[in-house]
Design a protein around this motif. Structure first.
Motif, PDB file in Angstrom:
ATOM      1  N   PHE A 111       0.917  -1.144   0.209  1.00  0.00           N
ATOM      2  CA  PHE A 111       0.078   0.012  -0.019  1.00  0.00           C
ATOM      3  C   PHE A 111       0.902   1.244   0.040  1.00  0.00           C
ATOM      4  O   PHE A 111       0.380   2.297   0.025  1.00  0.00           O
ATOM      5  N   GLU A 114       0.476   4.370  -4.513  1.00  0.00           N
ATOM      6  CA  GLU A 114      -0.886   4.475  -4.982  1.00  0.00           C
ATOM      7  C   GLU A 114      -0.723   4.972  -6.078  1.00  0.00           C
ATOM      8  O   GLU A 114      -0.230   5.947  -6.552  1.00  0.00           O
ATOM      9  N   HIS A 116      -2.947   6.808  -9.215  1.00  0.00           N
ATOM     10  CA  HIS A 116      -4.428   7.675  -9.391  1.00  0.00           C
ATOM     11  C   HIS A 116      -4.403   8.200 -10.918  1.00  0.00           C
ATOM     12  O   HIS A 116      -3.596   8.318 -11.409  1.00  0.00           O
ATOM     13  N   GLU A 125      -8.609   6.104  -7.853  1.00  0.00           N
ATOM     14  CA  GLU A 125      -7.333   5.054  -7.548  1.00  0.00           C
ATOM     15  C   GLU A 125      -7.240   3.913  -8.348  1.00  0.00           C
ATOM     16  O   GLU A 125      -8.544   3.422  -8.497  1.00  0.00           O
ATOM     17  N   TYR A 127      -6.396  -0.018  -8.383  1.00  0.00           N
ATOM     18  CA  TYR A 127      -6.272  -1.004  -7.595  1.00  0.00           C
ATOM     19  C   TYR A 127      -6.996  -2.223  -8.106  1.00  0.00           C
ATOM     20  O   TYR A 127      -8.035  -2.215  -7.943  1.00  0.00           O
ATOM     21  N   ARG A 221       3.600   6.551  -0.027  1.00  0.00           N
ATOM     22  CA  ARG A 221       2.857   6.755   1.463  1.00  0.00           C
ATOM     23  C   ARG A 221       3.868   6.051   2.353  1.00  0.00           C
ATOM     24  O   ARG A 221       4.141   5.121   2.341  1.00  0.00           O
ATOM     25  N   LYS A 257      -9.493  -3.058  -1.497  1.00  0.00           N
ATOM     26  CA  LYS A 257      -8.187  -2.757  -0.694  1.00  0.00           C
ATOM     27  C   LYS A 257      -8.594  -2.915   0.956  1.00  0.00           C
ATOM     28  O   LYS A 257      -7.941  -3.384   1.615  1.00  0.00           O
TER      29      LYS A 257
END
Length: 804
Positions: A111, A114, A116, A125, A127, A221, A257
């Protein structure tokens, strides 16, 4: 009258009044239907845009069983050697929400990066699949907290840009990010699949799709922010009261997620439980492996020596006497070796206790030490250590609970160390005794032939090493079996699944939009109706007045007050005709009538009503005179285009005794006017000097109807002097103008003056209010009685409904 008969009547009146109030509110809403529609459209479109462009939040949930008896697993607990009390389910919920658990789960996921894509109003996003993948070197300083734009126009190269003004810089993924300004790149053309390294970023971007061009926003992140986010967003609750089955749920911007995180969290919880259960067995295996590491080579070396000695000396068997000595020595050697192993364990345990390395402690029973007191103390020590680890996930070292556990740990530590002193002394004594016994047997051993002695020595070494090796191998196998047979006490009941979108709540937002769209106009109507200090409702006026309402005059924008003469077919003119007809039942017959018209305050339309009431009487053939009795602010002359040079003030002051010289013709049949004349300095004294009574008495001989336009009673007092002269008194109340406090003043006059023929003219009433309350103002049929056509269809039906 029977009170029991009064109550139903009062109740019926209250119900009718409540129904009227409801209809009144609905009518007022209908009158502003376009604003209601506009309000609805604004809020509904607002709800639409909110639902369409707000970030999506989805809920995912799973079910997890926490065993409270038997194993009693706590994430940081070991129960393999303890049968203590049940777990508190609340503590387990706190532990599962803790940061260490979140960290274990996030280690299984990716994670940190990310992906986007930009939309018109929001970003979406991607995923779990994206057209590119970015590998991040977190040992290098990395840019976090802002978007990194990756663009490419072919399959070989891409560019990096930074669309935001402020970013954060994290070092080795530890701690909070340091704020920095927008970075600047010297070169901006990079190859896919190669590492890009700058002072603020080190990543490798790979193209995983066949797209020749595209743009993706990366967001890195740091680990701490991820742990904070997911640890705080996890929700837990028992499926049922007093149940140990927990429902885990989490809100995320993507359903998958949330599902992946919950599954990883439960698996990490179980893996950690198993690791904790296996920790003691692993410590035992590691300790034994260290002992066996050199013992195997020693055993092999001795075995080779034994074979070589036998071959060289051609001696393979020992005598019966030597065999007896050997067996006795071998047994003592085995006991001595095991006792030395125990004493080494005691010394290692002593070191662990001094350093407080409780996680490395081996349970004595794992090495065959069957000391019940020591085993219980070690088990209790491990139990307390695990309790402390559990508490430390949610509390600080200085908290009362942790301090209490530390105190108990210190007490147990001291107790075990005191016990170790005794068992070590006992072990040393036993080792010394075994060595002495072995020494005594060695005397018998020395009497054997030299070759047999040498063979026995080698065979004794081999037997000693073989016994120790077999003992350790057996204990290792037992520990390995224990480790292999361990299974998690807890289990996953139901893997995570998406339970739907929780934000934006589409239906709820539309319902709120409808409520607000209707509610705000309704609140405005209610505030305008109930919070206003002005008279707006005829029913409320009727309830509060002690005087009946004789006429209601509709509002219309006028360029002249002479509406009766100028618009003879208008609804206002018809209202004055109705007023004239109603007065026929009130005024004395076959003689002149005096009508006084006043109001509570200026601007309520008393002069307008006086002029037009006089006009309808003149049109009916009645010889009518209108007297401007307001000596302070005369207004009548302007409407009839006359000069107010002489009038009532001249007569009352004695300047003119011939009333005929003061009366002026209006140009309309049967209507004359006595204007107020010049404004005197003492109007109250003039009205009350007695001349007014003689004037009225004289005019009654010439006119059928005398109408007095008097000053407002709420502002001056001379009007009260004229009340006894009038056959009918009219108070003008103006819609949405007259204050409700003025009604009380009128009621007070009615009571104090004991007025007999006092009535209300409700002036300037909204036409729609006139229609709904009285049923006129629009006329009948297609042409309309007053020249205004009736609307057909649904609007007509709705009006009929509200009129009912």
């Amino acid at each position: 009258m029977n009170p029991q008969q009064i109550y139903p009547q009062n109740q019926l009146e209250e119900e009718e009044d409540g129904l009227y109030q409801l209809k009144s509110i609905l009518r007022r809403l209908w009158r502003i239907w376009y604003w209601v529609l506009f309000s609805l459209m604004v809020f509904v479109f607002g709800a639409f845009f909110l639902n369409r462009y707000s970030p999506r939040v989805y809920r995912s949930s799973a079910q997890f069983f926490v065993k409270q008896e038997g194993s009693g697993f706590n994430l940081f607990d070991v129960r393999s050697f303890s049968n203590n009390s049940e777990l508190d389910i609340t503590n387990q919920m706190i532990i599962m929400r803790s940061r260490p658990v979140a960290a274990l789960a996030l280690e299984k996921l990716h994670f940190e990066v990310e992906y986007h894509v930009e939309g018109i109003f929001r970003k979406t996003e991607l995923y779990p699949n994206a057209p590119i993948t970015a590998e991040v070197d977190w040992k290098h300083p990395q840019l976090v907290g802002g978007d990194i734009l990756i663009q490419w126009s072919d399959k070989k190269y891409y560019s990096i840009s930074f669309p935001e003004e402020n970013y954060g810089l994290t070092h080795a993924n530890n701690g909070a990010a340091q704020a920095i300004k927008k970075p600047v790149l010297e070169a901006n053309n990079f190859a896919f699949g190669e590492w890009v390294q700058t002072p603020f970023i080190r990543i490798k971007v790979s193209l995983t799709s066949g797209e020749n061009q595209g743009r993706i926003l990366l967001k890195l992140r740091n680990r701490e922010s991820l742990i904070d986010q997911y640890a705080s967003s996890l929700e837990l609750k028992p499926v049922e009261r007093s149940s140990s089955i927990l429902e885990l749920s989490i809100n995320s911007n993507l359903t998958q997620k949330g599902i992946d995180y919950l599954n990883a969290l439960m698996e990490a919880y179980l893996e950690n439980e198993l690791n904790q259960k296996n920790r003691t067995a692993s410590n035992t295996i590691n300790f034994i492996d260290k002992q066996l590491s050199g013992l195997a080579d020693t055993l092999n070396f001795i075995e080779n020596r034994l074979e070589a000695f036998r071959s060289a000396n051609r001696i393979y068997n020992i005598s019966s006497e030597g065999s007896t000595v050997f067996d006795r020595l071998a047994e003592l050697d085995r006991e001595l070796a095991q006792e030395k192993l125990k004493r080494e364990y005691y010394r290692n345990l002593q070191n662990y206790l001094v350093k407080e390395h409780y996680s490395e402690i081996i349970v004595p029973s794992g090495l065959g030490i069957e000391d019940p007191i020591l085993n219980n103390l070690i088990a209790n020590l491990l139990e307390l250590q695990n309790q402390k680890a559990s508490l430390m996930t949610t509390q600080k070292e200085a908290s009362p609970a942790v301090r209490e556990v530390n105190r108990k740990l210190e007490d147990l530590n001291n107790s075990i160390r005191e016990l170790l002193v005794n068992v070590d002394e006992n072990s040393a004594f036993l080792i010394s005794d075994l060595e002495n016994r072995i020494g005594q047997i060695d005397l018998e051993f020395s009497k054997l032939p030299s070759k047999e002695q040498n063979l026995l020595r080698i065979q004794r070494e081999f037997s000693f090493s073989e016994n120790i090796y077999s003992f350790l191998a057996q204990k290792r196998a037992e520990a390995a079996i224990t480790k292999a047979s361990n299974t998690p006490s807890n289990k996953i009941i139901e893997y995570a699944r998406g339970t739907g979108m929780i934000s934006p709540q589409v239906k709820k937002n539309y319902v709120i939009a409808l409520v607000l769209g209707l509610g705000i106009p309704l609140l405005i109507v209610l505030a305008n109706l109930y919070l206003s200090d002005k008279v707006k409702d005829v029913k409320e006026l009727e309830r509060k007045l002690k005087i009946p309402i004789l006429a209601s005059i509709a509002f219309k924008k006028l360029y002249s007050d002479l509406i009766v003469f100028n618009e003879k077919n208008s609804g206002i003119t018809e209202s004055f005709r109705s007023m004239r007809a109603n007065l026929n039942f009130v005024l004395p017959k076959d003689k002149s009538a005096v009508i006084l018209i006043t109001s509570n305050a200026s601007g309520e339309g008393k002069t307008f009503c006086s002029i037009n009431l006089a006009s309808v009487y003149s049109l009916s053939g009645k010889k009518t005179i209108l007297i401007g009795s307001d000596l302070r602010i005369p207004k009548i002359a302007k409407d009839f285009k006359l000069k107010n040079e002489k009038g009532l003030s001249n007569y009352l002051s004695g300047q003119e005794t011939n009333v005929e010289a003061l009366i002026q013709a209006t140009g309309f049949d049967n209507l004359d006017i006595l204007l107020s004349g010049p404004i005197p300095p003492n109007p109250s004294e003039l009205i009350g000097n007695g001349m007014m009574e003689s004037l009225i008495h004289g005019l009654k001989q010439q006119y059928d109807v005398i109408i007095l336009d008097t000053p407002p009673i709420g502002m001056v007092s001379e009007t009260l002097e004229m009340f006894p002269l009038a056959d009918a008194i009219f108070f003008v109340v103006r819609y949405d103008y007259t204050l409700k406090a003025g009604i009380e003043h009128i009621n007070q006059l009615k009571t104090s003056q004991k007025l007999q023929n006092a009535y209300i003219i409700f002036n300037a009433v909204d036409e729609k209010e006139m229609y709904y309350n009285y049923g006129y103002g629009y006329g009948y049929g297609n042409g309309g009685y007053y020249g205004e056509g009736e609307k057909a269809g649904m609007l007509r039906k709705l009006r009929k409904f509200f009129k009912a």
